[in-house]
Design a protein around this motif. Structure first.
Motif, PDB file in Angstrom:
ATOM      1  N   LYS A 213       0.612  -1.166  -0.281  1.00 49.88           N
ATOM      2  CA  LYS A 213       0.023  -0.115  -0.117  1.00 49.88           C
ATOM      3  C   LYS A 213       0.747   1.154   0.043  1.00 49.88           C
ATOM      4  O   LYS A 213       0.576   2.323  -0.954  1.00 49.88           O
ATOM      5  CB  LYS A 213      -0.962  -0.161   1.585  1.00 49.88           C
ATOM      6  N   LYS A 216       3.193   1.862  -3.159  1.00 45.99           N
ATOM      7  CA  LYS A 216       2.710   1.946  -4.128  1.00 45.99           C
ATOM      8  C   LYS A 216       2.974   3.028  -5.561  1.00 45.99           C
ATOM      9  O   LYS A 216       3.065   3.068  -6.320  1.00 45.99           O
ATOM     10  CB  LYS A 216       0.859   1.482  -4.465  1.00 45.99           C
ATOM     11  N   ASP A 302      -2.167  -1.799  -8.352  1.00 47.52           N
ATOM     12  CA  ASP A 302      -3.582  -1.494  -7.912  1.00 47.52           C
ATOM     13  C   ASP A 302      -4.656  -2.438  -8.125  1.00 47.52           C
ATOM     14  O   ASP A 302      -5.595  -2.611  -6.563  1.00 47.52           O
ATOM     15  CB  ASP A 302      -4.848  -0.863  -8.997  1.00 47.52           C
ATOM     16  N   TYR A 303      -4.299  -3.664  -8.156  1.00 47.79           N
ATOM     17  CA  TYR A 303      -5.377  -5.307  -8.290  1.00 47.79           C
ATOM     18  C   TYR A 303      -4.651  -5.695  -6.682  1.00 47.79           C
ATOM     19  O   TYR A 303      -5.520  -5.904  -5.510  1.00 47.79           O
ATOM     20  CB  TYR A 303      -5.039  -5.589  -9.373  1.00 47.79           C
ATOM     21  N   THR A 305      -3.240  -4.162  -4.286  1.00 47.06           N
ATOM     22  CA  THR A 305      -3.411  -3.529  -3.260  1.00 47.06           C
ATOM     23  C   THR A 305      -4.710  -3.947  -2.446  1.00 47.06           C
ATOM     24  O   THR A 305      -5.611  -4.131  -1.693  1.00 47.06           O
ATOM     25  CB  THR A 305      -3.406  -2.291  -3.211  1.00 47.06           C
ATOM     26  N   ASP A 306      -6.063  -3.549  -3.690  1.00 43.67           N
ATOM     27  CA  ASP A 306      -7.516  -3.435  -3.740  1.00 43.67           C
ATOM     28  C   ASP A 306      -8.064  -4.993  -3.383  1.00 43.67           C
ATOM     29  O   ASP A 306      -8.403  -4.911  -2.231  1.00 43.67           O
ATOM     30  CB  ASP A 306      -7.967  -3.055  -5.006  1.00 43.67           C
ATOM     31  N   ILE A 309      -7.543  -5.250   0.328  1.00 44.08           N
ATOM     32  CA  ILE A 309      -8.587  -4.563   1.458  1.00 44.08           C
ATOM     33  C   ILE A 309      -9.880  -5.005   0.867  1.00 44.08           C
ATOM     34  O   ILE A 309     -10.309  -5.120   1.868  1.00 44.08           O
ATOM     35  CB  ILE A 309      -8.198  -2.825   0.919  1.00 44.08           C
ATOM     36  N   ARG A 310     -10.493  -6.223  -0.235  1.00 38.74           N
ATOM     37  CA  ARG A 310     -11.360  -6.204  -0.508  1.00 38.74           C
ATOM     38  C   ARG A 310     -11.813  -7.500  -0.081  1.00 38.74           C
ATOM     39  O   ARG A 310     -12.800  -7.925  -0.475  1.00 38.74           O
ATOM     40  CB  ARG A 310     -12.135  -5.612  -1.976  1.00 38.74           C
ATOM     41  N   ILE A 326     -12.696  -7.635  -8.805  1.00 37.04           N
ATOM     42  CA  ILE A 326     -11.570  -6.542  -8.155  1.00 37.04           C
ATOM     43  C   ILE A 326     -10.773  -5.746 -10.396  1.00 37.04           C
ATOM     44  O   ILE A 326     -10.987  -4.720 -10.600  1.00 37.04           O
ATOM     45  CB  ILE A 326     -11.247  -6.318  -7.703  1.00 37.04           C
ATOM     46  N   SER A 329     -13.759  -4.169 -12.558  1.00 37.65           N
ATOM     47  CA  SER A 329     -13.526  -2.801 -11.991  1.00 37.65           C
ATOM     48  C   SER A 329     -11.806  -1.809 -12.607  1.00 37.65           C
ATOM     49  O   SER A 329     -12.359  -0.961 -12.657  1.00 37.65           O
ATOM     50  CB  SER A 329     -13.543  -2.020 -10.630  1.00 37.65           C
ATOM     51  N   LEU A 330     -11.328  -2.144 -13.002  1.00 40.71           N
ATOM     52  CA  LEU A 330      -9.533  -2.084 -13.588  1.00 40.71           C
ATOM     53  C   LEU A 330      -9.805  -2.147 -14.891  1.00 40.71           C
ATOM     54  O   LEU A 330      -8.666  -1.344 -15.444  1.00 40.71           O
ATOM     55  CB  LEU A 330      -8.533  -2.755 -12.700  1.00 40.71           C
TER      56      LEU A 330
END
Ligand SMILES: *[C@@H]1O[C@H](CO)[C@@H](O)[C@H](O)[C@H]1NC(C)=O
Ligand SMILES: *[C@@H]1O[C@H](CO)[C@@H](O)[C@H](O)[C@H]1NC(C)=O
Ligand SMILES: *[C@@H]1O[C@H](CO)[C@@H](O)[C@H](O)[C@H]1NC(C)=O
Length: 626
Positions: A213, A216, A302-303, A305-306, A309-310, A326, A329-330
């Motif tokens: 995180k 990044k 991005d992938y 770290t998302d 978290i998710r 995810i 969404s990316l």
């Protein structure tokens, strides 16, 4: 339960065995003993896998071997020992004996007592090993992330030599050198991060997720700018053939025992299994391949770290559905990712994981990757705390000097060496100008540019303002003084670099200009009637008997009676009269000429109307008509 545990240990043992056949490289750096003469030389030490090694830089210090608490397992305050170095002294490197407690605890205790680095002397004669953070859950103490000092393991024999030099009363000074710890051949850094999608392994997993995180932003800037080429990697093991059909291998592996990962919570009966981790790791590797193909490899950050978290294991969201959400969404092509993953149940090889297993084995200088997470910079394994600043420092040291991207020269990476003794560089305290510049490579002594004025010099003992505006800053490093309404400066406001004492002063022009006593030096005011009085930067001369002093002639004028003054005065009179006479005669000639000319003109005009008999007058010689 007991039986299950045993199974895990057996499996872990087998998995570890696979790797033990490989080659683990201990990352080393240089340690240069500069004194005493008897042990002077360059030695190798192993960089600890915690703290902040000064990648790209050096650290100079003096070694202290404490009289008590030599293993540094207890706080030094109990022994009334402090390693804080006094101003102007070198920082303290504490020599500590190996044993009795974790390396990390030794480092933390020494750091709290003021040490700048620790040297752990090995307890037995053996090749250097890598000091790592403890694995066990219970040891994940709060302090691990707070260790900032670098640590190095040294051999028993070097430790013994240092101890005997110290006991003999010698002062042992040394330099820890990380400048060559990362090769820096060109303007692009290649780095790999060996990670894991597992988020249930305690402190190590938390550290890894926090790092992803925090790093990044920097990673994406570097990648977009073409400064780095990053590749993520994932470790997998394979199940020994005899066990492929066992319950353990079935729950830990995919593709018929080809690719395995240990159970996340080390308990086969609950939570997610090793094979779930392998599939998610494979998904991350595939996401990287797909986005790398589109020329945007940084989307991987991005992938992951998302995902952390998710889709955490704790919330039971460590699933394909969550991951696919995810990916969509990316804007990543989900079909391509699925194709890359293939069928985990099939008895076939997966090209991506096969390639990962192959790259696990060390090539060249890198060695095998066995610690997770592991960062590899320019094919060298990074050692030290997995934290943004520390990692960036290591990466920045991988660029060829002077090709570092801007992110490497930001304040975050400063070493603060300038705070102590101004880093040994030139400074002008009064003007608050220093030549010390903090960079990740350590401090540089470089004459600065202040408000557009460039300073020139060696940076260590002198720097001087140069250029047309240089007098505006700190008076160009020249002498300047004000007394009352008078201000004098030795700065010459043109392109010359040198300071020059103004008229009426003498000196070097830098530190001082002393008033010249014109009266004592008998350069002015030497007339007999003169009275000389020295002033700051000048002098006053007055004349006796009401005479007037003429500064430019250094003489007195007036109705004098005696001496040279009178003589020169008479001479002046003669001169004035002479000039007067000359002037008058000139005027007379002028008038006469005008008149003759006029006469001639008029005659000429008149002649046009009437004949004239007489000759022009102007031929008859001069005549005075004033
Ligand atoms: C470590 O640092 C953090 C943040 O600076 C602080 O809150 C924490 O108390 C520190 N831990 C120890 C053991 O000093
Ligand atoms: C990622 O893309 C670069 C440039 O296109 C390529 O050189 C590199 O091999 C790719 N990496 C992987 C793992 O496919
Ligand atoms: C000197 O300059 C620095 C930065 O330019 C500033 O942070 C510091 O406060 C200044 N110190 C003094 C004594 O003026």
């Amino acid at each position: 339960m007991g039986k299950e545990k045993l199974g895990i240990f057996t499996l872990s043992f087998l998995l570890i065995l696979n790797l033990a056949l490989g080659r683990f490289v201990v990352e080393k750096n240089n340690l240069k003993v500069t004194s005493p003469e008897s042990i002077k030389g360059v030695y190798e030490c192993a960089i600890g896998n915690f703290g902040v090694p000064q990648y790209g830089g050096t650290l100079v210090g003096t070694v202290v071997y404490p009289k008590s608490n030599q293993k540094a397992c207890k706080s030094y305050t109990d022994f009334d020992i402090s390693f804080k170095s006094k101003p102007g002294r070198l920082p303290t490197f504490v020599l500590i004996d190996r044993g009795d407690c974790y390396f990390t605890l030794k480092a933390w205790i020494a750091q709290q007592a003021g040490a700048a680095a620790i040297l752990v002397a090995d307890s037995k004669a053996e090749p250097l090993i890598t000091m790592d953070t403890p694995e066990e859950e219970k040891s994940d103490a709060d302090y691990l992330q707070n260790i900032t000092i670098p640590s190095a393991l040294i051999t028993k024999s070097l430790g013994d030599s240092i101890k005997s030099a110290l006991s003999g009363g010698d002062m042992v000074n040394m330099k820890l050198d990380w400048t060559e710890s990362v090769p820096h051949p060109d303007e692009r850094v290649e780095y790999e991060l060996w990670t894991n999608s597992n988020d249930e392994c305690g402190k190590k997993c938390d550290t890894q997720i926090d790092f992803l995180k925090n790093f990044k932003g920097a990673a994406q800037i570097l990648e977009k700018g073409g400064h780095t080429q990053f590749t993520p990697h994932y470790i997998t093991w394979y199940c020994p053939e005899a066990f492929t059909l066992s319950k353990q291998c079935k729950s830990q592996c995919i593709n018929h025992g080809r690719y395995c990962a240990p159970d996340p919570e080390q308990d086969f009966t609950k939570g997610y299994d090793g094979k779930d981790v392998v599939v998610q790791n494979l998904r991350q590797a595939c996401v990287y391949r797909v986005v790398n193909e589109t020329g945007k490899p940084w989307i991987w950050w991005d992938y992951v770290t998302d995902f952390a978290i998710r889709c955490p294991m704790k919330e039971k969201k460590y699933t394909k559905e969550c991951a696919d959400g995810i990916i969509k969404s990316l804007g990543i092509d989900l079909k391509k990712v699925d194709k890359c993953i293939g069928d985990p149940e099939a008895d076939v090889e997966n090209p991506v994981l096969k390639a990962e297993q192959e790259s696990q084995i060390g090539k060249g200088s890198r060695g095998d990757v066995t610690i997770l997470p592991t960062l590899v910079v320019n094919n060298r394994q990074y050692r030290g705390k997995l934290e943004k600043g520390a990692v960036l420092k290591a990466m920045c040291s991988g660029f060829q000097e002077s090709t570092e991207p801007a992110i490497c020269l930001t304040e975050e990476l400063e070493t603060n060496e300038c705070l102590e003794n101004n880093g040994g560089c030139w400074q002008d305290k009064a003007a608050n100008i220093t030549a010390c510049r903090d960079t990740f490579r350590g401090r540089l002594c470089e004459c600065p540019t202040v408000q557009g004025v460039k300073f020139v010099g060696d940076g260590y003992t002198h720097c001087k303002a140069s250029g047309a505006l240089h007098c505006g800053i700190n008076n160009g490093g020249c002498w300047r003084e004000t007394r009352g309404v008078f201000t004098y400066s030795a700065c010459v406001d043109d392109h010359s670099k040198d300071c020059k004492c103004p008229h009426g002063f003498k000196g070097d022009g830098v530190k001082n200009c002393e008033d010249v006593d014109e009266c004592k030096e008998k350069t002015v005011c030497q007339c007999p009637d003169c009275k000389c009085k020295n002033t700051w930067g000048s002098y006053e001369c007055s004349c006796n008997n009401g005479l007037l002093y003429m500064r430019e002639h250094d003489t007195c004028i007036g109705s004098g009676k005696v001496g040279t003054t009178k003589l020169s005065w008479s001479f002046l009179w003669i001169l004035i009269i002479g000039i007067g006479v000359a002037g008058l005669s000139g005027y007379a000639v002028y008038k006469y000429r005008i008149r003759s000319y006029m006469d001639a003109e008029i005659r000429g005009i008149m002649a046009q109307y009437m004949p004239l008999e007489s000759q022009p007058l102007n031929t008859s010689g001069p005549h005075m008509d004033i």
